[in-house]
Scaffold this motif. Sequence first.
Motif, PDB file in Angstrom:
ATOM      1  N   PHE A 303       5.202  11.469 -14.758  1.00 36.13           N
ATOM      2  CA  PHE A 303       5.131  10.002 -14.710  1.00 36.13           C
ATOM      3  C   PHE A 303       4.305   9.502 -15.881  1.00 36.13           C
ATOM      4  CE2 PHE A 303       1.804  11.751 -12.030  1.00 36.13           C
ATOM      5  CZ  PHE A 303       0.669  11.072 -12.446  1.00 36.13           C
ATOM      6  N   GLU A 304       4.273   8.183 -16.028  1.00 38.87           N
ATOM      7  CA  GLU A 304       3.783   7.608 -17.287  1.00 38.87           C
ATOM      8  C   GLU A 304       2.633   6.621 -17.108  1.00 38.87           C
ATOM      9  OE1 GLU A 304       4.752   8.496 -20.252  1.00 38.87           O
ATOM     10  OE2 GLU A 304       6.439   9.783 -19.692  1.00 38.87           O
ATOM     11  N   ILE A 305       1.726   6.887 -16.216  1.00 36.17           N
ATOM     12  CA  ILE A 305       0.568   5.999 -16.113  1.00 36.17           C
ATOM     13  C   ILE A 305      -0.396   6.333 -17.246  1.00 36.17           C
ATOM     14  CG2 ILE A 305      -1.414   5.310 -14.710  1.00 36.17           C
ATOM     15  CD1 ILE A 305       0.241   5.960 -12.221  1.00 36.17           C
ATOM     16  N   GLU A 306      -0.716   5.321 -18.051  1.00 34.34           N
ATOM     17  CA  GLU A 306      -1.611   5.548 -19.184  1.00 34.34           C
ATOM     18  C   GLU A 306      -3.054   5.558 -18.703  1.00 34.34           C
ATOM     19  OE1 GLU A 306      -0.923   6.433 -22.217  1.00 34.34           O
ATOM     20  OE2 GLU A 306       1.233   6.360 -21.756  1.00 34.34           O
ATOM     21  N   LEU A 307      -3.718   6.660 -18.903  1.00 34.57           N
ATOM     22  CA  LEU A 307      -5.130   6.773 -18.517  1.00 34.57           C
ATOM     23  C   LEU A 307      -5.889   7.439 -19.649  1.00 34.57           C
ATOM     24  CD1 LEU A 307      -4.594   8.176 -14.939  1.00 34.57           C
ATOM     25  CD2 LEU A 307      -5.434   5.907 -15.486  1.00 34.57           C
TER      26      LEU A 307
ATOM     27  N   PHE B 220      11.860  11.729  -7.206  1.00 32.59           N
ATOM     28  CA  PHE B 220      10.512  11.919  -7.742  1.00 32.59           C
ATOM     29  C   PHE B 220       9.620  12.408  -6.613  1.00 32.59           C
ATOM     30  CE2 PHE B 220       6.235  10.070  -8.622  1.00 32.59           C
ATOM     31  CZ  PHE B 220       5.947  10.833  -9.747  1.00 32.59           C
ATOM     32  N   LYS B 260       7.917   5.216  -9.620  1.00 35.48           N
ATOM     33  CA  LYS B 260       7.193   6.491  -9.658  1.00 35.48           C
ATOM     34  C   LYS B 260       5.692   6.222  -9.717  1.00 35.48           C
ATOM     35  CE  LYS B 260      10.481   9.336 -12.359  1.00 35.48           C
ATOM     36  NZ  LYS B 260      10.604  10.153 -13.590  1.00 35.48           N
ATOM     37  N   ASN B 261       5.301   5.319 -10.602  1.00 40.79           N
ATOM     38  CA  ASN B 261       3.876   4.991 -10.715  1.00 40.79           C
ATOM     39  C   ASN B 261       3.347   4.390  -9.412  1.00 40.79           C
ATOM     40  OD1 ASN B 261       4.153   5.850 -13.314  1.00 40.79           O
ATOM     41  ND2 ASN B 261       3.995   3.830 -14.257  1.00 40.79           N
ATOM     42  N   HIS B 291      -9.744   5.220 -10.897  1.00 43.55           N
ATOM     43  CA  HIS B 291      -9.338   5.731 -12.205  1.00 43.55           C
ATOM     44  C   HIS B 291      -9.520   7.242 -12.284  1.00 43.55           C
ATOM     45  CE1 HIS B 291      -9.898   6.478 -16.569  1.00 43.55           C
ATOM     46  NE2 HIS B 291      -8.916   5.614 -16.664  1.00 43.55           N
ATOM     47  N   LEU B 295      -6.601  10.245 -12.657  1.00 45.98           N
ATOM     48  CA  LEU B 295      -6.674  11.350 -13.620  1.00 45.98           C
ATOM     49  C   LEU B 295      -6.477  12.688 -12.915  1.00 45.98           C
ATOM     50  CD1 LEU B 295      -9.566  10.718 -16.183  1.00 45.98           C
ATOM     51  CD2 LEU B 295      -7.158  11.209 -16.672  1.00 45.98           C
ATOM     52  N   LYS B 298      -2.909  13.225 -12.384  1.00 46.10           N
ATOM     53  CA  LYS B 298      -2.233  13.651 -13.610  1.00 46.10           C
ATOM     54  C   LYS B 298      -2.439  15.149 -13.819  1.00 46.10           C
ATOM     55  CE  LYS B 298      -1.027  10.942 -17.241  1.00 46.10           C
ATOM     56  NZ  LYS B 298      -1.105  10.050 -18.425  1.00 46.10           N
ATOM     57  N   GLN B 302       0.933  17.261 -14.064  1.00 40.59           N
ATOM     58  CA  GLN B 302       1.556  17.208 -15.386  1.00 40.59           C
ATOM     59  C   GLN B 302       1.474  18.570 -16.073  1.00 40.59           C
ATOM     60  OE1 GLN B 302       3.001  13.807 -16.031  1.00 40.59           O
ATOM     61  NE2 GLN B 302       2.585  14.315 -13.899  1.00 40.59           N
TER      62      GLN B 302
END
Lengths: 308, 308
Positions: A303-307, B220, B260-261, B291, B295, B298, B302
């Motif tokens: 997925f593409e959550i910017e952190l 997903f 997805k997010n 936050h 992370l 992720k 990922q």
Amino acid sequence: MSKLVIVGTVAFDAIETPFGKTNKILGGAATYIGLSASYFNIDAAAVSVVGGDFPEEYLDLLSNKNIAISGIEIVKDGKTFFWSGRYHNDMNSRDTLVTELNTLADFKPVVPDNYKDAQVVMLGNLHPIVQSSVLDQMNSKPKLVILDTMNFWMDCALEDLHNVIKRVDVITINDEEARQLTGEYSLVVAARKIYEMGPKFVVIKKGEHGALLFHKEHVFYAPALPLEEVFDPTGAGDTFAGGFAGYIAQTGDISFENMKNAVIYGSTLASFCVEKFGTERMQNLSSDEIHKRLLQFKQLTQFEIELT
Amino acid sequence: MSKLVIVGTVAFDAIETPFGKTNKILGGAATYIGLSASYFNIDAAAVSVVGGDFPEEYLDLLSNKNIAISGIEIVKDGKTFFWSGRYHNDMNSRDTLVTELNTLADFKPVVPDNYKDAQVVMLGNLHPIVQSSVLDQMNSKPKLVILDTMNFWMDCALEDLHNVIKRVDVITINDEEARQLTGEYSLVVAARKIYEMGPKFVVIKKGEHGALLFHKEHVFYAPALPLEEVFDPTGAGDTFAGGFAGYIAQTGDISFENMKNAVIYGSTLASFCVEKFGTERMQNLSSDEIHKRLLQFKQLTQFEIELT
């Protein structure tokens, strides 16, 4: 080319699922691990035992997949290990109908000389004393030793199991077994307790719910690919382990980051295994099929959550 | 600022887990959904009913989290909905000890006029006729309608349930309930059958095993964060739904990629919910805590296999 030693059963299986049943077909942990590892650019050898009743075509099948079979002892007047099981409707549980140890009862594994320097050793599910004896034969400590085991050995050979667990880098084990081994329900806590037993990496297999990789304070979660139909789960855990071991052997990289990839490859290969009876699906996968399924795994999880 | 209408119970819960038990504390689907959605930059309103016994401090708590309470009817001479349950040792199953509907029995939800143009509507678990009546009050078709439901309504109000399912864009449902609703064991096949009932998006919640998002041929998988300890699972599913709905309302983007997010945000917020009894952990999360946990998600999921 990196060498991978695979120890485990080469066997006959007879399987019943809600979709049908088979007569005695090719099975065994080393078979599934070997077939899965055969999709990597490595030099793999199986160490096992079969009886005189084991068809040459099955041995040829392994040979043709570039799995060295010089370590598979053939006991001419013995019979091959035989397992038979019936899956329940949910495919998550099964009854064992028959277990005939046969030649496996006296199995003394012999690692071929030219594989005693293998970088990676995959100890498939067997008596822990047999698993230990393989490690005793290696010239030096391999770069990575991976152990698969099951609750049966916790019930009847716990001390021996602890003795081999001490000596390995990675353990692969299912969730209920991790709980049994540690007495902890939380898999996070269970993994931490297993570190104390020896392995620096713990892979907990959760069947249709995927697999977790633990290392120090790190954890990685690879889901199982959601499938329309699970035809036969037999060998899925071994196929996962074979993909994991094969990828590590090919890359020679035992960092946590690379082990994440190994878990993804293991999950990818296991997702094929369950699509047909026994080893059928694993015998002739194309690299294109594997590549497409890896892409599916990416789409499934990334997925593409910017952190920052 | 996008508006989100949340319909569901605002209630008293009394909870027993292996870690302890509570007296009557703040609970209810709309409460958990609202608290979770409160961490997004949106204008959210709860539509519910309570009795004269409901403490003003609880209503203040919601108000202070910027959840509009003008849609929460207070029946002065009535009693608030009360649920009591006891979790088993594995925390994955529970027994309901007490269900007192009280004012909920005659609940006729009224959407405040200034929320009848909300872009997103989150229909928390309630009788499907009550859920439908909320949709009837909206000025026009909202951009996204999300429905949560449970097996209870499949058992006793299946036709009404189908009538509301027809009208929604997203359904959130747990795995066993998806199987019950469709008669299909495979969640892939179950999701496809649910598309035919109306929803274009299907979210299947699997508790400690995470959640699956289905849309057309896409899927997903968001794992649940492996935790050392699950203290109290009450409200985790609603917290997930609140995070999902809140993120969609804030971003206004109903593409699969953005959903997805939304699933990741829902899972992230749910992972806090279970750390303490009831709503306690959800009352004062800092953006820094959220936050950091994103992370962690992720890192958990990922990986870096290069594929083209």
